[in-house]
Design an enzyme around this catalytic site. Structure first.
Site, PDB file in Angstrom:
ATOM      1  N   CYS A   1       8.870 -14.481   5.679  1.00 31.29           N
ATOM      2  CA  CYS A   1       8.035 -14.861   4.526  1.00 31.29           C
ATOM      3  C   CYS A   1       8.903 -15.028   3.285  1.00 31.29           C
ATOM      4  CB  CYS A   1       6.933 -13.833   4.295  1.00 31.29           C
ATOM      5  SG  CYS A   1       7.557 -12.166   4.115  1.00 31.29           S
TER       6      CYS A   1
ATOM      7  N   GLN B   1      -1.813 -10.768   9.362  1.00 32.00           N
ATOM      8  CA  GLN B   1      -1.630 -11.990   8.565  1.00 32.00           C
ATOM      9  C   GLN B   1      -2.936 -12.375   7.873  1.00 32.00           C
ATOM     10  OE1 GLN B   1       0.988 -13.641   7.769  1.00 32.00           O
ATOM     11  NE2 GLN B   1       2.570 -13.199   9.286  1.00 32.00           N
TER      12      GLN B   1
HETATM   13  N1  SAH Z   1       4.732  -9.581  13.421  1.00 33.54           N
HETATM   14  C1  SAH Z   1       3.600  -8.945  12.796  1.00 33.54           C
HETATM   15  C2  SAH Z   1       3.937  -8.145  11.547  1.00 33.54           C
HETATM   16  C3  SAH Z   1       4.833  -8.786  10.538  1.00 33.54           C
HETATM   17  S1  SAH Z   1       4.863  -8.044   8.959  1.00 33.54           S
HETATM   18  C4  SAH Z   1       2.510  -9.956  12.504  1.00 33.54           C
HETATM   19  O1  SAH Z   1       2.743 -11.153  12.497  1.00 33.54           O
HETATM   20  O2  SAH Z   1       1.370  -9.536  12.286  1.00 33.54           O
HETATM   21  C5  SAH Z   1       6.259  -7.004   9.012  1.00 33.54           C
HETATM   22  C6  SAH Z   1       6.017  -5.689   9.701  1.00 33.54           C
HETATM   23  O3  SAH Z   1       7.238  -4.955   9.652  1.00 33.54           O
HETATM   24  C7  SAH Z   1       4.966  -4.782   9.059  1.00 33.54           C
HETATM   25  O4  SAH Z   1       4.038  -4.407  10.043  1.00 33.54           O
HETATM   26  C8  SAH Z   1       5.761  -3.565   8.561  1.00 33.54           C
HETATM   27  O5  SAH Z   1       5.044  -2.361   8.665  1.00 33.54           O
HETATM   28  C9  SAH Z   1       6.952  -3.580   9.501  1.00 33.54           C
HETATM   29  N2  SAH Z   1       8.212  -2.941   9.050  1.00 33.54           N
HETATM   30  C10 SAH Z   1       8.697  -2.866   7.793  1.00 33.54           C
HETATM   31  N3  SAH Z   1       9.921  -2.286   7.788  1.00 33.54           N
HETATM   32  C11 SAH Z   1      10.221  -1.997   9.087  1.00 33.54           C
HETATM   33  C12 SAH Z   1      11.354  -1.407   9.737  1.00 33.54           C
HETATM   34  N4  SAH Z   1      12.415  -1.014   9.049  1.00 33.54           N
HETATM   35  N5  SAH Z   1      11.314  -1.282  11.079  1.00 33.54           N
HETATM   36  C13 SAH Z   1      10.249  -1.709  11.794  1.00 33.54           C
HETATM   37  N6  SAH Z   1       9.154  -2.250  11.229  1.00 33.54           N
HETATM   38  C14 SAH Z   1       9.129  -2.409   9.897  1.00 33.54           C
END
Ligand code: SAH
Length: 460
Positions: free
Chosen positions: A415, A290
């Site tokens: 988001c 983030q």
């Molecule tokens: N919860 C974490 C990340 C949120 S961002 C935080 O707050 O830091 C969303 C995340 O989903 C990213 O890390 C991205 O790589 C992952 N992502 C995107 N598509 C996905 C999918 N189909 N399955 C699992 N993860 C995925």
């Protein structure tokens, strides 16, 4: 039905009264019910507008002169605000920004999720809504034989060359971009030339841990070699001791995607570290983290409060990134399972569990929409599920798996209010009720809204 013709013509000058704002931050004024979208106009304002585009059901205009300004209009502090497009609403008071974001969430809850009465709380804002970003990725170009860095002019790939600072960026990152540009220019490292697909340096990415003041620099180049690499690294690391990691990423494709597939550490560590609350995180160059640290803490605290886990609870954190939310949950839960698609992020997450001495969190690489149904088939029935998907929201297969798993609570971090609302509707139809929604302002000065929603099973 009578054929409708637009009540305005292209290039016509009209006076508009603005009533509303679009999700992109454009003011909306109507003539005989026909909406015209005008960048930088605010609700409550009256202005002279030149019509620049006329579609069947709506048009676009350009602000010529404000006749009656909104009391919420403020002077944007950024010199390139009207060129850049990175921020959309610097001309709006911060209070209005927060109110507008809350209204936007209320509207999609009604229109998309058909939830008229769900409490949408006031947006949790920042005390100082500037210089919050911990990460920048900036294009590199050349002008008059010198290297330049700057964001692209709106809807173009022309670099804004007179941009020397970004007012939503941590100052240290601004300085690091400037340092890399200055030293690379001195060493005559060529910029990437997008038109002819030649040259070297495409983007400079900088991420600095707000709590640790550790900086990672990522040099994204077209070529496998960086000319004068050693001199560049030496000068950077000797001048700026807070640089802990320099990474080289190679992107040799003609694409708008910033990062390529190949990543090498050229100096220092593969990670930088940062802390949120009591938890310490290693973050590698490809991992999501983030971008607004103080607001992230508030967001995670809210997610944790909504999850309300106890020491008997099994929890799933889907889309877990480097395990940030997972490890917050693991402080309270019996066991946390995290799933994430980016392999580097999962290895960061595993390392982060170790760093914090947590043995009750396990992380898996994969698509959440495939791993969740598999977990269900293996008999995993969590008490709480947390999801934090990218802008497009959750895949239907994942929503179905959640409904099948019948957790007591679902905490949905998002988001994108529209996809959140779409997914809440599906979960509502699957037997869950949305209890409350809390927006958190992660991106002041921009139209983006981050939010967390709590759902409970109907029989709970
Ligand atoms: N919860 C974490 C990340 C949120 S961002 C935080 O707050 O830091 C969303 C995340 O989903 C990213 O890390 C991205 O790589 C992952 N992502 C995107 N598509 C996905 C999918 N189909 N399955 C699992 N993860 C995925």
């Amino acid at each position: 039905m009578a054929k409708r013709t637009a009540p305005v013509k292209k290039n016509e000058t009209i006076t508009l009264q603005f009533e509303d704002l679009t999700h992109e931050g454009n003011g909306v004024g109507k003539i005989d019910g026909y909406p015209i979208f005008v960048p930088y106009a605010l609700p409550g304002e009256k202005a002279e507008v030149k019509v620049v585009k006329v579609n069947k059901n709506f048009g676009f205009g350009k602000l010529l002169e404000i006749k009656q300004a909104s009391p919420e209009r403020v002077e944007p502090p950024c010199d390139v605000f009207y060129k850049c497009g990175g921020c959309q609403i610097q001309h709006m008071s911060y209070n209005m920004q927060l109110e507008m974001k809350q209204n936007q969430v209320k509207n999609v809850m009604k229109k998309i999720a058909h939830l008229d009465d769900v409490p949408v709380h006031s947006v949790i804002g920042m005390e100082d809504p500037w210089r919050y970003r911990n990460k920048v990725a900036i294009p590199v170009g050349e002008k008059d034989g010198e290297l330049i860095t700057g964001f692209y002019r709106m809807r173009s790939h022309d670099i804004i060359s007179d941009m020397d600072t970004c007012v939503v960026q941590d100052e240290v990152n601004d300085r690091m971009v400037e340092a890399v540009r200055r030293i690379a220019d001195k060493l005559a490292i060529p910029a990437y030339d997008e038109k002819n697909d030649c040259g070297v340096l495409r983007h400079i990415m900088v991420r600095t841990g707000r709590e640790t003041y550790e900086t990672m620099i990522v040099l994204i180049t077209r070529t496998k070699k960086i000319p004068h690499k050693e001199e560049l690294v030496k000068e950077l690391t000797e001048t700026y001791p807070h640089i802990k990691s320099i990474i080289h990423n190679i992107n040799n494709r003609k694409t708008n995607v910033i990062m390529g597939k190949e990543t090498n550490v050229i100096w220092g560590e593969k990670y930088i570290y940062d802390t949120i609350g009591d938890v310490r995180f290693a973050i590698s160059s490809n991992s999501f983290y983030q971008i607004n640290p103080p607001q992230t803490k508030k967001l995670y605290e809210k997610a944790l409060e909504y999850a309300n886990v106890s020491s008997d609870d099994i929890v799933i954190d889907a889309y877990c990134g480097i395990g940030t939310i997972s490890l917050f949950l693991a402080q309270k839960a019996k066991k946390v399972y995290g799933v994430e698609i980016v392999p580097e992020a999962v290895s960061d997450a595993k390392l982060n569990a170790k760093l914090n001495g947590m043995t009750n969190a396990e992380f898996f690489v994969g698509e959440a929409e495939k791993v969740m149904p598999w977990w269900k088939s293996q008999g995993l029935n969590p008490d709480v599920i947390v999801v934090d998907p990218p802008r497009k929201g959750c895949d239907e297969a994942l929503l179905e798996a959640m409904i099948d798993m019948q957790p007591y609570r679902i905490v949905y971090v998002s988001c994108n209010p529209s996809t959140l609302a779409r997914d809440l509707r599906i979960l509502e139809d699957g037997g869950y009720r949305t209890k409350e929604v809390q927006p958190v302002d992660m991106f002041p000065q921009s139209m983006h809204v981050e939010l967390v929603a709590l759902m409970s099973r109907v029989d709970e």
